[in-house]
Design an enzyme around this catalytic site. Structure first.
Site, PDB file in Angstrom:
ATOM      1  N   ASP A 125      45.472 -39.802   6.209  1.00  0.00           N
ATOM      2  CA  ASP A 125      46.292 -39.301   5.106  1.00  0.00           C
ATOM      3  C   ASP A 125      45.502 -39.192   3.808  1.00  0.00           C
ATOM      4  OD1 ASP A 125      48.276 -39.189   6.871  1.00  0.00           O
ATOM      5  OD2 ASP A 125      49.463 -40.858   6.076  1.00  0.00           O
ATOM      6  N   SER A 126      44.499 -40.052   3.679  1.00  0.00           N
ATOM      7  CA  SER A 126      43.748 -40.093   2.430  1.00  0.00           C
ATOM      8  C   SER A 126      42.540 -39.169   2.453  1.00  0.00           C
ATOM      9  CB  SER A 126      43.272 -41.523   2.186  1.00  0.00           C
ATOM     10  OG  SER A 126      42.456 -41.918   3.274  1.00  0.00           O
ATOM     11  N   PHE A 129      40.143 -37.895  -0.420  1.00  0.00           N
ATOM     12  CA  PHE A 129      39.295 -38.748  -1.260  1.00  0.00           C
ATOM     13  C   PHE A 129      38.490 -39.792  -0.486  1.00  0.00           C
ATOM     14  CE2 PHE A 129      43.148 -37.619  -3.684  1.00  0.00           C
ATOM     15  CZ  PHE A 129      42.545 -36.776  -4.607  1.00  0.00           C
ATOM     16  N   ALA A 140      39.430 -46.401  10.752  1.00  0.00           N
ATOM     17  CA  ALA A 140      40.492 -45.493  10.341  1.00  0.00           C
ATOM     18  C   ALA A 140      41.071 -44.724  11.531  1.00  0.00           C
ATOM     19  CB  ALA A 140      39.952 -44.509   9.311  1.00  0.00           C
ATOM     20  N   GLY A 194      27.576 -55.339   5.588  1.00  0.00           N
ATOM     21  CA  GLY A 194      26.537 -54.466   5.078  1.00  0.00           C
ATOM     22  C   GLY A 194      27.107 -53.137   4.641  1.00  0.00           C
ATOM     23  N   VAL A 195      26.193 -52.191   4.355  1.00  0.00           N
ATOM     24  CA  VAL A 195      26.629 -50.866   3.923  1.00  0.00           C
ATOM     25  C   VAL A 195      26.326 -49.870   5.021  1.00  0.00           C
ATOM     26  CG1 VAL A 195      26.589 -49.237   2.027  1.00  0.00           C
ATOM     27  CG2 VAL A 195      25.685 -51.535   1.702  1.00  0.00           C
ATOM     28  N   VAL A 196      27.321 -49.103   5.413  1.00  0.00           N
ATOM     29  CA  VAL A 196      27.094 -48.020   6.364  1.00  0.00           C
ATOM     30  C   VAL A 196      26.462 -46.875   5.589  1.00  0.00           C
ATOM     31  CG1 VAL A 196      28.192 -46.374   7.908  1.00  0.00           C
ATOM     32  CG2 VAL A 196      29.059 -48.710   7.746  1.00  0.00           C
ATOM     33  N   ARG A 337      53.673 -41.173  -6.176  1.00  0.00           N
ATOM     34  CA  ARG A 337      53.591 -42.588  -6.495  1.00  0.00           C
ATOM     35  C   ARG A 337      53.294 -42.795  -7.978  1.00  0.00           C
ATOM     36  NH1 ARG A 337      49.431 -46.419  -3.312  1.00  0.00           N
ATOM     37  NH2 ARG A 337      48.753 -47.115  -5.334  1.00  0.00           N
ATOM     38  N   TYR A 400      54.797 -45.998  10.359  1.00  0.00           N
ATOM     39  CA  TYR A 400      54.386 -45.979   8.964  1.00  0.00           C
ATOM     40  C   TYR A 400      55.626 -46.203   8.113  1.00  0.00           C
ATOM     41  CZ  TYR A 400      50.811 -44.656   5.585  1.00  0.00           C
ATOM     42  OH  TYR A 400      49.862 -44.679   4.609  1.00  0.00           O
TER      43      TYR A 400
END
Lengths: 479, 707
Positions: A125-126, A129, A140, A194-196, A337, A400
């Protein structure tokens, strides 16, 4: 260019580190933009050397406080913004894979792939961004997972920078039986290990034909039964969702004013047919929205199959518009929202998954719980508490929930909101089990132990212990 | 309340509230400082309610018969009945429920299992299930309801002066019925209970309950079927071993609960209490109705305790005969017709207090982990875990305590209590004076007395005597028990008649006991130990509490809390003073202390007699059926010889309770045989308990030993 950037940062970081050692009582947050994998490696090395805390930052769409700096963190915090790492490194048309930098956001990824005639089909849904790295870090789920799969099905290869070094597989094969899949340590690790930096992901040719659709059911129970049957026959279209009555009415209220008298007349006629002729109660009926994708011929065939099943459960085809509007609503709600806040309305959404036989019970119980809790916390108006069955699986479904309440007349709305939110998640976790792309973060980690047992938690802890003994990636999510 | 919690630990911070507070067990510092041995179930959240012990605010009563006396019963029975129902209800016919039950996965699963095990075709077993369901199921019909509304109006007006209901309670119930499935849990003193309750709900336009009734009623021609149409469903008395029956029955109840079809009504006590004392709860049905919540099939379930008290119980003499061993007449229509002569009698007032609906969700929160239910398909029959069983038991006790709390006590109850201590005859003026005194004491202890319209004491006592002329009467300014025919009989006859009168009278005194039991056992303990040391008094109290655990209702596992409450109440009426280490009666308090222990003397003595019989006379294994005549004869002979005055030991109820207590204390072994249970006495252990009772040896409980 990149090396220049990092050396600047280096300077700054070392200065801050020195500063910190002098004034132990305060701490600073440093924001760094990274441009490529090598940048990340350097920064992580530096952070290890000076014992700094790193919080990776992708699209910033988290709804579970996962990006919040822990209050008790006294080290300098380095926010690693990956948004500049947004290139597609290569596309392999033979194997239908693409290697992409992790900072790319969903819509850019799709746009750029489309230029070569491909897509990933991953649409959370996001997706406007949120970033690829974020999807991996949070496991996800995408709207069209029935065709393309969730992130764990899409990912072929991951490169992640950890304080111990770089972790990756040495090949890009579709499947391996060499012990537990290390990707599963990374997916859902929420930035604690860590960072992907780079991800190789499956791609597909852009579908030839796309068609929306919708079905009206006399009540929610029949709708769920129909979805269950669709799942059983494994003929779910790219997306199939069941929206409850409250959400249907909400969507209806958002419908733009119609252009001509003729369309409004037509709408009136449709309504008359459904409520009067077919005897559906407008306050009970619910709607399933459908999205088909693929070859034109197959889509039409598929469509017929699904509508046939729906008819068996008292469903009535309700046109493409309703379907399309249903999917729009998902994106619109994120904007509403913010708008709502101006009108004393606070809202939030949550997702959970549940075995088929308990879908109805869960929906009823959670909604009931929200209403009751709002009442107890002194909310004056009845809250909006609504749900949709948003994904179907073989063994269960994803649900949801949205809830929103009017905080007029409450002295401390944010506090009430937080309380209700916490309760809400509790309801879900208690209700069945936790899952979903955005369920953990900090907000919900307290239920981790209940949901995966002590030993399970210990296993995760020992991984963290080895990979990041000094807790450089100290966002305190998950564990 | 503040002084209650500060009893042992002056500084213990307890949230003060006029509502009930859910307290975590084993936390108050006082437990660590003092005893606490048997409180070892750490972390267990108790469902203990801290009652507001001073004059609790209760609702006002309203007489529902008043209107019936003024307007037409026929019109009332034919009134437009549109009951308030559960909001999530999709209306269906009784037969639809039955077929839903038959088709349910739960029942189908058991049928398949049985078919596999017995090698029979599932159809045959399905047939059997259908038969069970037909025998069991209700078939509620408005016509039958209206018939009852008419006839019961006539009958109730004949029998009772007033039927008083707290209207606020009915309103609360109305809300509850709309919100969530409701379970009605009335007390059970008479067959009138469930008729009255349905009648009441009809009057207030609420959904009529479906009622779990004993299968015996089906033996009554016509009446059984009538009851079925008025919403009764019938359960066999015992079906533990029959898996099919259990599956069908529990699924039937659960289906009705889940769909919110109607409030479900059953009696926690399982049967009518012959002694008017609340019986220890049965857990089977309660655990069935709790299951949908535990499995999250419903969001919440309301449990509604209802206290029904009778100024004069319809079956009073039947009960007394039954307790003395004259068998209960079988439920039959002809019997019912024969009993119609009671219509000419007056049975005073009924008080029905509908308690606050208790949310099961609230009870379970923080206490029960419902996750284990996630891992097993819901249709598999599952034995509840120990945690759940304990929870069910706690809820059951809590509900009974709530029933007791709101049980109305009539002036006659006080008269009976005083009279029983002053036999054979008591001066009328003195009786009035003592009754008034007892009224004050009862109110201090939180008893719920309805003194009609501020009647003066003399009139109240007199009207009680008139109403209960069959039990006691006024002769020459003295009140005596009405044991007619005593003069001209053999010795045995005299004893029997006398016992009958005493047991009937005791039925009324018994209504006080559960309100009095905590302070009274402290008083008894004080007299038994002849010591003022708090520890010794406590261990004696705790011993008595264990022995009487089947006789009176105690919330499981909170012996110390009960002791504290007892001491608090005694302090409140200035009967005792306490310090850190000691308890001593005040000068003024000795009257109270001796009254209280005299009130419970029949039980102490009765148990002693029964224990003595068991320790001496029983050598081999025996069944309960064999034991009771034995004890009865034993006591009878003692009474004839004048060696004891304890008539109440003749009561089969007390005998059963005493036996159950010994089983729990481990002094008697209970064994399951093909034809029921048999018992084996451990002479030594029983003797030891007897010695403790006779205060020959100090009570040596593990608690005390660890101090």
């Amino acid at each position: 260019m990149s090396s220049l950037l990092v050396s600047e940062k280096e300077l700054l970081l070392i200065q801050t580190a020195v500063f910190i050692t002098k004034h132990k009582s305060c701490f600073l947050t440093v924001w760094t933009f990274l441009v490529c994998h090598e940048d990340v490696v350097k920064i992580v090395e530096l952070a290890c050397k000076h014992n700094l805390c790193i919080i990776p930052f992708g699209g910033g769409t988290s709804v579970s406080s996962a990006l919040e700096c822990p209050e008790e963190e006294k080290r300098t915090i380095v926010s690693l913004d990956t948004s500049q790492m947004n290139r597609i490194l290569w596309i392999d048309e033979k194997n239908l894979t693409a290697c992409v930098e992790a900072g790319i956001v969903g819509q850019d990824l799709e746009k750029q792939l489309a230029e070569s005639g491909f897509c990933t089909g991953h649409e959370p849904d996001s997706m406007e961004f949120s970033s690829l790295g974020g999807w991996v870090a949070t496991r996800a789920s995408g709207m069209k997972k029935n065709i393309y799969g969730n992130i764990e099905d899409l990912v072929i290869h991951i490169k992640m920078v950890t304080p111990r070094g770089i972790v990756e597989k040495n090949c890009q094969v579709p499947r391996m039986s060499t012990g537990p899949d290390i990707h599963h340590f990374i997916m859902g690790s929420e930035g604690t290990l860590g960072v992907v930096t780079e991800v190789t992901i499956k791609i597909r040719p852009v579908p030839e034909y796309q068609k929306y659709g919708s079905v009206v059911f006399p009540n929610f129970e029949r709708g769920v039964a129909c979805l269950r049957e669709v799942a059983k026959q494994r003929c779910a279209p790219a997306s199939i969702r069941l929206v409850d009555n409250a959400q249907f009415q909400f969507g209806h209220a958002l419908k733009p004013q119609v252009a001509s008298i003729f369309t409004s007349f037509l709408d009136g006629l449709k309504k008359f047919y459904i409520t009067k002729f077919k005897g559906f109660d407008p306050n009970i009926l619910c709607v399933a929205t459908l999205l088909f994708e693929g070859d034109r011929e197959k889509v039409l065939q598929h469509e017929k199959q699904v509508y046939d099943i729906a008819t068996k459960f008292g469903g009535l085809a309700a046109g493409e518009d309703n379907g399309q509007r249903g999917y729009m609503l998902t994106f619109v709600i994120a904007y509403i929202r913010d708008l709502g806040l101006d009108y004393y309305v606070i809202g939030e959404s949550f997702e959970t998954s549940v075995p088929w036989d308990r879908v109805l019970d869960l929906c009823r119980n959670v909604k009931e719980r929200i209403v009751r809790e709002c009442k107890e916390k002194g909310v004056q108006f009845a809250p909006l508490s609504t749900c949709r069955v948003t994904q179907t699986y073989d063994a269960g479904a994803c649900v949801y929930f949205y809830f929103a309440f009017n905080y007029r007349g409450i002295s401390d709305p944010i506090h009430v909101y937080e309380q209700i939110e916490v309760m809400y998640i509790r309801a879900i976790v208690e209700g069945e089990k936790l899952m979903s792309p955005n369920i953990l973060g900090k907000l919900r980690k307290r239920w981790m132990k209940e949901s995966i047992s002590d030993v399970g938690l210990g296993m995760l802890r020992s991984v963290k212990e080895y990979v990041d003994p000094n807790n450089i990636f100290g966002n305190k999510n998950l564990l | 309340m503040a002084s209650l919690t500060s009893f042992f630990a002056p500084a213990a911070p307890t949230p003060a509230s006029d509502k009930e507070i859910w307290v975590r067990g084993a936390e108050p510092p006082s437990l660590l400082a003092f005893g606490g041995g048997d409180q070892g179930r750490e972390g267990k959240q108790l469902l203990v309610s801290q009652k507001e012990l001073t004059s609790k605010k209760r609702d006002e009563f309203e007489d529902i018969l008043e209107e019936r006396r003024l307007s037409s019963d026929l019109r009332y029975a034919m009134k437009c009945y549109t009951p308030v129902i559960y909001k999530g209800l999709s209306p269906c016919k009784p037969n639809a429920i039955k077929s839903a039950v038959l088709q349910s996965e739960q029942v189908q699963y058991v049928i398949k299992q049985l078919a596999k095990e017995m090698g029979e075709s599932p159809d045959i077993i399905q047939e059997e299930a259908t038969e069970i369901l037909d025998e069991m199921g209700h078939s509620m019909q408005l016509g039958a309801v209206r018939f009852f509304a008419f006839t019961l109006s006539k009958i109730f007006k004949q029998l009772f002066q007033r039927v008083c209901v707290n209207e606020e309670g009915m309103q609360r119930l109305q809300h509850a019925i709309q919100e969530h499935p409701v379970v009605l849990l009335p007390s059970h003193r008479s067959y009138v209970d469930f008729l009255m309750l349905s009648y009441l709900l009809y009057t207030y336009d609420l959904a009529l309950p479906v009622i779990a009734a004993g299968i015996d009623f089906l033996g009554m021609k016509i009446v059984g079927e009538l009851l079925r149409r008025a919403g009764a469903f019938f359960m066999r008395r015992s079906f533990g071993g029959n898996r099919l029956y259990w599956a069908v029955f529990s699924e039937y109840v659960k289906t009705m609960l889940r769909s919110g079809y109607a409030p479900i009504e059953f009696f926690l006590e399982g049967t009518r209490s012959r002694t008017a004392k609340t019986l220890t709860p049965k857990f089977g049905l309660l655990s069935i109705v709790m299951e949908p919540f535990l499995k999250r099939e419903v969001f919440d379930t309301y449990l509604v305790p209802i206290s029904i008290s009778y100024e004069r119980i319809l079956e009073e003499s039947l009960y007394a005969y039954e307790l003395l061993g004259v068998p209960k007449p079988k439920e039959s229509t002809s019997g019912l017709l024969k009993a119609r002569r009671i219509l000419s009698d007056n049975f005073g007032t009924i008080h029905i207090y509908v308690g606050q609906p208790v949310s099961l969700r609230t009870l379970a929160s923080g206490r029960i982990n419902r996750c284990p239910y996630n891992l097993v398909p819901r249709h598999l029959p599952q034995k509840p875990s120990e945690d759940i069983q304990e929870f069910v038991s706690d809820v059951a006790y809590k509900m009974e305590l709530l029933q007791i709390e709101n049980m109305v006590l009539s002036p006659w109850v006080l008269v009976a209590a005083v009279l029983l201590q002053n036999l054979p005859a008591m001066d009328f003026e003195l009786l009035i004076e003592k009754t008034l005194w007892l009224k004050g004491l009862t109110q201090t202890f939180g008893g719920f007395i309805e003194w009609p319209d501020n009647l003066c004491a003399r009139k109240a006592v007199l009207s009680g005597l008139t109403l209960h002329a069959n039990i006691a009467r006024l002769v020459d300014g003295h009140v005596v028990l009405n044991d007619k025919g005593v003069e001209d009989g053999a010795v045995g006859e005299i004893v029997f008649k006398h016992a009958l009168a005493i047991l009937m009278c005791a039925t009324y005194r018994n209504q006080l006991l559960n309100v009095f039991v905590r302070p009274s056992l402290v008083a008894v303990a004080l007299q038994m130990t002849r010591s003022f040391r708090k520890e010794e008094v406590y261990s004696c109290f705790s011993f008595l509490r264990d022995v009487f655990s089947d006789e009176f209702i105690f919330f499981p596992g909170i012996s110390l809390k009960d002791f504290e409450e007892g001491c608090f109440l005694l302090t409140k009426c200035d009967a005792i003073q306490t310090s850190q280490q000691e308890i001593y009666p005040t000068d003024k308090g000795s009257v109270i202390v001796s009254f209280l222990s005299a009130m419970f003397k029949p039980f102490v003595e009765g148990y002693q007699l029964i224990f003595r019989y068991l320790s001496r006379e029983t050598k081999e294994a025996f069944t309960e059926k064999q034991l009771i005549p034995g004890v009865r004869n034993f006591v009878f002979q003692l009474l004839e010889k004048g060696n004891t005055q304890c008539y109440e030991a003749l009561s089969s109820d007390m005998q059963k309770n005493a036996l159950a207590a010994l089983v729990q204390l481990g002094a008697v072994k209970k064994k399951k045989m093909s034809n029921g249970f048999t018992y084996n006495v451990n002479q030594e252990a029983v003797n030891k308990i007897l010695d403790m009772f006779d205060a020959r040896i100090p009570v040596q409980k593990p608690v005390a030993a660890r101090l």
